[in-house]
Each structure stands twice: as C-alpha cells, then as structure tokens.
Write an enzyme that holds these catalytic residues in place. Structure first.
Site, PDB file in Angstrom:
ATOM      1  N   ILE A 159       0.838  -1.207   0.000  1.00 29.39           N
ATOM      2  CA  ILE A 159       0.000   0.000   0.000  1.00 29.39           C
ATOM      3  C   ILE A 159       0.871   1.255   0.000  1.00 29.39           C
ATOM      4  O   ILE A 159       0.703   2.152  -0.840  1.00 29.39           O
ATOM      5  CB  ILE A 159      -0.960  -0.012   1.216  1.00 29.39           C
ATOM      6  CG1 ILE A 159      -1.951  -1.171   1.087  1.00 29.39           C
ATOM      7  CG2 ILE A 159      -1.682   1.318   1.344  1.00 29.39           C
ATOM      8  CD1 ILE A 159      -2.730  -1.469   2.355  1.00 29.39           C
ATOM      9  N   ASP A 178      11.209   2.466   6.377  1.00 24.88           N
ATOM     10  CA  ASP A 178      10.785   1.066   6.331  1.00 24.88           C
ATOM     11  C   ASP A 178      12.037   0.218   6.513  1.00 24.88           C
ATOM     12  O   ASP A 178      13.056   0.491   5.844  1.00 24.88           O
ATOM     13  CB  ASP A 178      10.118   0.756   4.969  1.00 24.88           C
ATOM     14  CG  ASP A 178       9.396  -0.587   4.977  1.00 24.88           C
ATOM     15  OD1 ASP A 178       9.996  -1.594   5.422  1.00 24.88           O
ATOM     16  OD2 ASP A 178       8.237  -0.634   4.542  1.00 24.88           O
ATOM     17  N   CYS A 209       2.173   1.304   7.753  1.00 30.31           N
ATOM     18  CA  CYS A 209       2.844   0.108   8.282  1.00 30.31           C
ATOM     19  C   CYS A 209       1.840  -0.723   9.062  1.00 30.31           C
ATOM     20  O   CYS A 209       0.771  -0.238   9.434  1.00 30.31           O
ATOM     21  CB  CYS A 209       4.031   0.514   9.157  1.00 30.31           C
ATOM     22  SG  CYS A 209       3.582   1.527  10.565  1.00 30.31           S
ATOM     23  N   PRO A 210       2.146  -1.984   9.315  1.00 32.94           N
ATOM     24  CA  PRO A 210       1.217  -2.799  10.097  1.00 32.94           C
ATOM     25  C   PRO A 210       1.282  -2.442  11.583  1.00 32.94           C
ATOM     26  O   PRO A 210       2.263  -1.822  12.027  1.00 32.94           O
ATOM     27  CB  PRO A 210       1.726  -4.232   9.876  1.00 32.94           C
ATOM     28  CG  PRO A 210       3.101  -4.117   9.364  1.00 32.94           C
ATOM     29  CD  PRO A 210       3.321  -2.724   8.868  1.00 32.94           C
ATOM     30  N   THR A 236      -4.144   5.430   7.536  1.00 33.70           N
ATOM     31  CA  THR A 236      -5.044   4.420   6.961  1.00 33.70           C
ATOM     32  C   THR A 236      -4.519   3.024   7.304  1.00 33.70           C
ATOM     33  O   THR A 236      -4.939   2.033   6.699  1.00 33.70           O
ATOM     34  CB  THR A 236      -5.178   4.562   5.423  1.00 33.70           C
ATOM     35  OG1 THR A 236      -3.868   4.502   4.838  1.00 33.70           O
ATOM     36  CG2 THR A 236      -5.855   5.852   5.044  1.00 33.70           C
ATOM     37  N   ARG A 238      -3.573   1.218  10.956  1.00 30.54           N
ATOM     38  CA  ARG A 238      -4.387   0.699  12.054  1.00 30.54           C
ATOM     39  C   ARG A 238      -4.440   1.756  13.147  1.00 30.54           C
ATOM     40  O   ARG A 238      -3.451   2.461  13.383  1.00 30.54           O
ATOM     41  CB  ARG A 238      -3.801  -0.604  12.627  1.00 30.54           C
ATOM     42  CG  ARG A 238      -4.059  -1.839  11.788  1.00 30.54           C
ATOM     43  CD  ARG A 238      -5.535  -2.269  11.819  1.00 30.54           C
ATOM     44  NE  ARG A 238      -5.772  -3.480  11.042  1.00 30.54           N
ATOM     45  CZ  ARG A 238      -6.140  -3.521   9.761  1.00 30.54           C
ATOM     46  NH1 ARG A 238      -6.305  -2.382   9.094  1.00 30.54           N
ATOM     47  NH2 ARG A 238      -6.359  -4.665   9.163  1.00 30.54           N
ATOM     48  N   ASP A 262      -8.646   6.893   8.787  1.00 30.95           N
ATOM     49  CA  ASP A 262      -9.600   5.873   8.333  1.00 30.95           C
ATOM     50  C   ASP A 262      -9.726   4.792   9.393  1.00 30.95           C
ATOM     51  O   ASP A 262     -10.556   3.902   9.268  1.00 30.95           O
ATOM     52  CB  ASP A 262      -9.139   5.251   7.005  1.00 30.95           C
ATOM     53  CG  ASP A 262     -10.179   4.288   6.443  1.00 30.95           C
ATOM     54  OD1 ASP A 262     -11.354   4.707   6.306  1.00 30.95           O
ATOM     55  OD2 ASP A 262      -9.835   3.115   6.175  1.00 30.95           O
ATOM     56  N   GLU A 267     -11.906   1.781  17.595  1.00 27.42           N
ATOM     57  CA  GLU A 267     -12.972   1.735  16.579  1.00 27.42           C
ATOM     58  C   GLU A 267     -13.907   0.542  16.732  1.00 27.42           C
ATOM     59  O   GLU A 267     -15.053   0.590  16.265  1.00 27.42           O
ATOM     60  CB  GLU A 267     -12.372   1.719  15.167  1.00 27.42           C
ATOM     61  CG  GLU A 267     -11.680   0.401  14.795  1.00 27.42           C
ATOM     62  CD  GLU A 267     -11.103   0.410  13.383  1.00 27.42           C
ATOM     63  OE1 GLU A 267     -10.497   1.416  12.983  1.00 27.42           O
ATOM     64  OE2 GLU A 267     -11.268  -0.600  12.679  1.00 27.42           O
ATOM     65  N   HIS A 299     -13.070   3.261   8.489  1.00 31.45           N
ATOM     66  CA  HIS A 299     -12.383   2.064   7.992  1.00 31.45           C
ATOM     67  C   HIS A 299     -12.954   1.612   6.643  1.00 31.45           C
ATOM     68  O   HIS A 299     -13.369   0.455   6.467  1.00 31.45           O
ATOM     69  CB  HIS A 299     -12.455   0.931   9.023  1.00 31.45           C
ATOM     70  CG  HIS A 299     -11.297  -0.021   8.930  1.00 31.45           C
ATOM     71  ND1 HIS A 299     -10.658  -0.538  10.035  1.00 31.45           N
ATOM     72  CD2 HIS A 299     -10.652  -0.542   7.854  1.00 31.45           C
ATOM     73  CE1 HIS A 299      -9.678  -1.341   9.643  1.00 31.45           C
ATOM     74  NE2 HIS A 299      -9.657  -1.361   8.322  1.00 31.45           N
TER      75      HIS A 299
HETATM   76  P1  NAI Z   1       2.762  -4.923   3.662  1.00 27.10           P
HETATM   77  O1  NAI Z   1       3.082  -6.047   4.581  1.00 27.10           O
HETATM   78  O2  NAI Z   1       2.859  -5.115   2.184  1.00 27.10           O
HETATM   79  O3  NAI Z   1       3.686  -3.659   4.015  1.00 27.10           O
HETATM   80  C1  NAI Z   1       3.943  -3.238   5.321  1.00 27.10           C
HETATM   81  C2  NAI Z   1       5.300  -2.552   5.291  1.00 27.10           C
HETATM   82  O4  NAI Z   1       5.492  -1.931   6.568  1.00 27.10           O
HETATM   83  C3  NAI Z   1       6.448  -3.519   5.053  1.00 27.10           C
HETATM   84  O5  NAI Z   1       7.269  -3.053   3.998  1.00 27.10           O
HETATM   85  C4  NAI Z   1       7.185  -3.502   6.388  1.00 27.10           C
HETATM   86  O6  NAI Z   1       8.594  -3.689   6.251  1.00 27.10           O
HETATM   87  C5  NAI Z   1       6.863  -2.104   6.893  1.00 27.10           C
HETATM   88  N1  NAI Z   1       7.072  -1.910   8.320  1.00 27.10           N
HETATM   89  C6  NAI Z   1       6.956  -2.799   9.328  1.00 27.10           C
HETATM   90  N2  NAI Z   1       7.273  -2.214  10.493  1.00 27.10           N
HETATM   91  C7  NAI Z   1       7.597  -0.926  10.204  1.00 27.10           C
HETATM   92  C8  NAI Z   1       8.018   0.171  10.992  1.00 27.10           C
HETATM   93  N3  NAI Z   1       8.182   0.070  12.320  1.00 27.10           N
HETATM   94  N4  NAI Z   1       8.273   1.342  10.368  1.00 27.10           N
HETATM   95  C9  NAI Z   1       8.144   1.464   9.039  1.00 27.10           C
HETATM   96  N5  NAI Z   1       7.754   0.453   8.245  1.00 27.10           N
HETATM   97  C10 NAI Z   1       7.471  -0.724   8.827  1.00 27.10           C
HETATM   98  O7  NAI Z   1       1.313  -4.446   4.084  1.00 27.10           O
HETATM   99  P2  NAI Z   1       0.274  -3.600   3.218  1.00 27.10           P
HETATM  100  O8  NAI Z   1      -0.557  -4.504   2.404  1.00 27.10           O
HETATM  101  O9  NAI Z   1       0.980  -2.472   2.562  1.00 27.10           O
HETATM  102  O10 NAI Z   1      -0.675  -3.049   4.391  1.00 27.10           O
HETATM  103  C11 NAI Z   1      -0.163  -2.188   5.406  1.00 27.10           C
HETATM  104  C12 NAI Z   1      -1.198  -2.063   6.508  1.00 27.10           C
HETATM  105  O11 NAI Z   1      -2.342  -1.349   6.024  1.00 27.10           O
HETATM  106  C13 NAI Z   1      -1.790  -3.415   6.976  1.00 27.10           C
HETATM  107  O12 NAI Z   1      -0.974  -4.033   7.958  1.00 27.10           O
HETATM  108  C14 NAI Z   1      -3.112  -2.997   7.551  1.00 27.10           C
HETATM  109  O13 NAI Z   1      -2.969  -2.742   8.927  1.00 27.10           O
HETATM  110  C15 NAI Z   1      -3.452  -1.703   6.815  1.00 27.10           C
HETATM  111  N6  NAI Z   1      -4.627  -1.860   5.953  1.00 27.10           N
HETATM  112  C16 NAI Z   1      -5.663  -0.979   6.124  1.00 27.10           C
HETATM  113  C17 NAI Z   1      -6.804  -1.101   5.355  1.00 27.10           C
HETATM  114  C18 NAI Z   1      -7.940  -0.152   5.485  1.00 27.10           C
HETATM  115  O14 NAI Z   1      -9.027  -0.423   4.960  1.00 27.10           O
HETATM  116  N7  NAI Z   1      -7.777   0.984   6.139  1.00 27.10           N
HETATM  117  C19 NAI Z   1      -6.938  -2.197   4.378  1.00 27.10           C
HETATM  118  C20 NAI Z   1      -5.762  -3.025   4.229  1.00 27.10           C
HETATM  119  C21 NAI Z   1      -4.669  -2.852   5.022  1.00 27.10           C
END
Ligand code: NAI
Length: 333
Positions: A159, A178, A209-210, A236, A238, A262, A267, A299
C-alpha cells in the site's frame, strides 16, 4: 471437484454477502452470514462449524480461539490483510489454521489515502456542507499545493509504495521509512530515512505500516513534537499506530495542522454500524469530531468493488486449500 465446507461469516454486511455469493458460485460452500461481531457472546454460534470467516474488528483473542476449537472449528479465514486482532500463538496451540488475504487491492487503500489527503487539504468536507447550505464563503478553506511539499511514508509495503508513487506523481518530494526499503521507489528518487528524520522533514506523514508491538503508538506525544509545525498526519494503517489523546493535544496546540483517519484505536465498538440514534460515549472520538481540520472515515479504505471481489475469491480459495489439506500460501499459522 473442490471440497465444500460450512462457513460462518461474522460481521457480514450486504456488500460482503453480494461478493461472497458471487465468488461462491463455483465452489458452492455452505455460507451462513451473521450480522454479529465475533466475540464472547457470539462465539457459540460457530459451534460445529469447521470454518469461521472474520474481519478486522472481530475478537480472535485466545479465549475466543479456544472456544472455537472446542466447538470444532479448524480454520479461521480472515477476509482482510491485517491480522493484529488474531492471537496466532493461541490459534497454533489449539490447532486452528488462520488464513488471510495479504493483497486484494493495495490500490483501493492507497487511493483512499490520497482522497483523504486531497479532501482534507482543500477542505472538501467543509465546502460540501457550505455549498449545500448556500454558504459560498471561502473563509477558512485555504489549502496548500502538494507540488513541492515533502511527503513522508511510514511503511512502503504494497500500500505505502503506491501512496509514495501517487504522491511522487503529484510532484511531492517523497521520503520513507521502512526496515525493508523498496528498490523501485529508490530508483524513482524516494529517499529512505530514519523515522525521526522523516517526521522532521515531512509536510504530510502517511502511516502505512502494520500494527505490531513495535509500532503501537508509533506516533505519540514525543513523535508529534518532532514533526514540522502544521503537519498533516494521515492514518489508513491501524488505529493504535497513533496515541489519539496525544494527537488531540497536537491539534489543540497547532503542532498538528490537520489529521485524517480511516482507522481509530477504539474503533471496534463504533465502526461498521449505523449509530446515529445512539449517544456517543467515547469522549476521545467525540473530541476528534469537533475539529474542523479532522477528517474521519470509518475504515472504508478497502471498500471498492474490485477489492471486495478479490477478498471473496481469495478467501474462498484459502478455505478450499485448508479444507482439502493442501498447503495454503496465505496461511499465518
Ligand atoms: P505490507 O506487509 O505489504 O507492508 C507493510 C510494510 O510496513 C512492510 O514493507 C514492512 O517492512 C513495513 N514496516 C513494518 N514495520 C515498520 C516500521 N516500524 N516502520 C516502518 N515500516 C514498517 O502491508 P500492506 O498490504 O501495505 O498493508 C499495510 C497495513 O495497512 C496493513 O498491515 C493494515 O494494517 C493496513 N490496511 C488498512 C486497510 C484499510 O481499509 N484501512 C486495508 C488493508 C490494510
């Protein structure tokens, strides 16, 4: 012929039903949709059901997983990417396989992030109401050009990388933090820096980030203090990435220029339901709603037709793998 299974789908909305019914035309699983959120009061509804399908605010802590296992559930299929609400150790301990949808449409979330940035910056949320009230004054609606500003992306996974590229196309200078830099972004000219430097340089900070133990309250009072005065903060990812009372203090002092959310750390008792007839008893959320420079969506960043269809298809494919005893690439356990 794929193995069919009985599936109880918790927290199911009309849009979930439509997409799952469509994706289930081939597989033919026996899906029961439940309005209820999965928690200690509703877990009994899954007794005797091998597969439970759950979403971001369903309760999948150890007691719930133990109750599910005792009732015969062997698979929890998360119809989302994040899984911070699932106790994976507890799931392993009781022999429940947890699967998720790691990538359904990073574009959906990234595009919503841009919608929040653009809408908040140009006060679209306030302009909409003013014009409907035939108030055509522009006072208080002044925004800033994105071109030339610095955007900081915290987490450039699927994302965040798209958010970075979109902002780059808006001609922002993009910096990122990252632990696993994206070489494609580096080639584009994105500079990876430590979080503190990112916070100190950015006019816009986007959290992608997650949620983990390490990122819980990543943005607290100290982090807000390190940001540029008047920064726009966008989450957006968590809710618990931000210490909300600290953000409120930042908004009150002007250190935070604006805030787009978001997701919100408390929530779960609020989002995904019509609560317009209820008294809001979350005073922190109520305070957030008083700021003209705060834009909140409930969300919904994932909510596109494309993403919903991909979620349903992948979730049912995950279930088919688990039920057939095949290895599932999207297993978390
Ligand atoms: P992803 O796993 O592809 O990317 C997460 C990135 O965050 C990775 O590159 C990781 O190395 C990095 N990361 C981990 N710890 C970090 C830190 N302390 N500082 C900086 N970077 C760090 O995950 P994706 O698909 O990009 O999703 C990211 C988050 O978005 C999900 O974990 C979820 O919580 C959230 N999300 C929110 C949605 C919504 O509707 N608002 C929908 C889908 C996901």
């Amino acid at each position: 012929m794929e193995t069919m299974s009985a599936i109880h789908c918790f927290s199911a909305k009309a849009y979930d039903r439509a997409c799952f019914d469509e994706a289930n035309r081939g597989p033919g699983h026996d899906i029961t949709y439940l309005d209820a959120r999965l928690d200690e009061r509703t877990v009994g509804l899954a007794a005797g059901i091998p597969v439970v399908c759950a979403f971001v605010n369903d309760d999948l802590t150890a007691p719930i997983l133990r109750a599910l296992a005792a009732g015969g559930t062997t698979c929890v299929a998360m119809r989302c990417a994040g899984y911070n609400n699932v106790d994976l150790d507890a799931a392993r301990a009781v022999g429940i396989t947890v699967v998720r949808v790691p990538a359904y449409s990073p574009n959906a979330v990234a595009e919503h992030t841009l919608a929040l940035i653009l809408g908040l910056n140009r006060n679209v949320h306030r302009a909409y109401n003013r014009v409907r009230d035939r108030n055509f004054s522009l006072e208080g609606l002044v925004g800033f050009d994105l071109a030339g500003r610095t955007a900081g992306i915290v987490g450039t996974g699927q994302i965040g990388a798209i958010v970075a590229r979109l902002l780059w196309h808006f001609r922002c200078t993009v910096v990122a933090s990252d632990p696993q830099p994206d070489s494609g972004l580096v080639d584009l000219g994105v500079e990876y820096v430590e979080l503190d430097e990112l916070l100190g340089r950015s006019d816009i900070v986007s959290l992608n980030c997650p949620l983990t133990e390490a990122t819980h309250h990543l943005i607290d009072a100290a982090a807000i203090g390190r940001m540029r005065r008047g920064v726009m903060l966008v989450n957006t990812g968590r809710g618990p990435l931000i210490d909300t009372p600290a953000a409120i203090d930042g908004l009150k002092s002007g250190q935070l220029g604006s805030l787009a959310l978001d997701v919100y750390e408390e929530e779960a008792p609020l989002f995904f339901e019509d609560r317009s007839q209820e008294i809001l008893d979350d005073d922190v959320f109520a305070r957030l709603l008083t700021f003209p420079n705060v834009l909140i969506t409930a969300h919904q960043a994932f909510l596109t037709r494309d993403a919903l269809a991909a979620i349903a298809t992948t979730t049912l494919a995950n279930v088919a793998d688990v039920v057939a005893g095949r290895p599932c690439a999207n297993s978390l356990t």
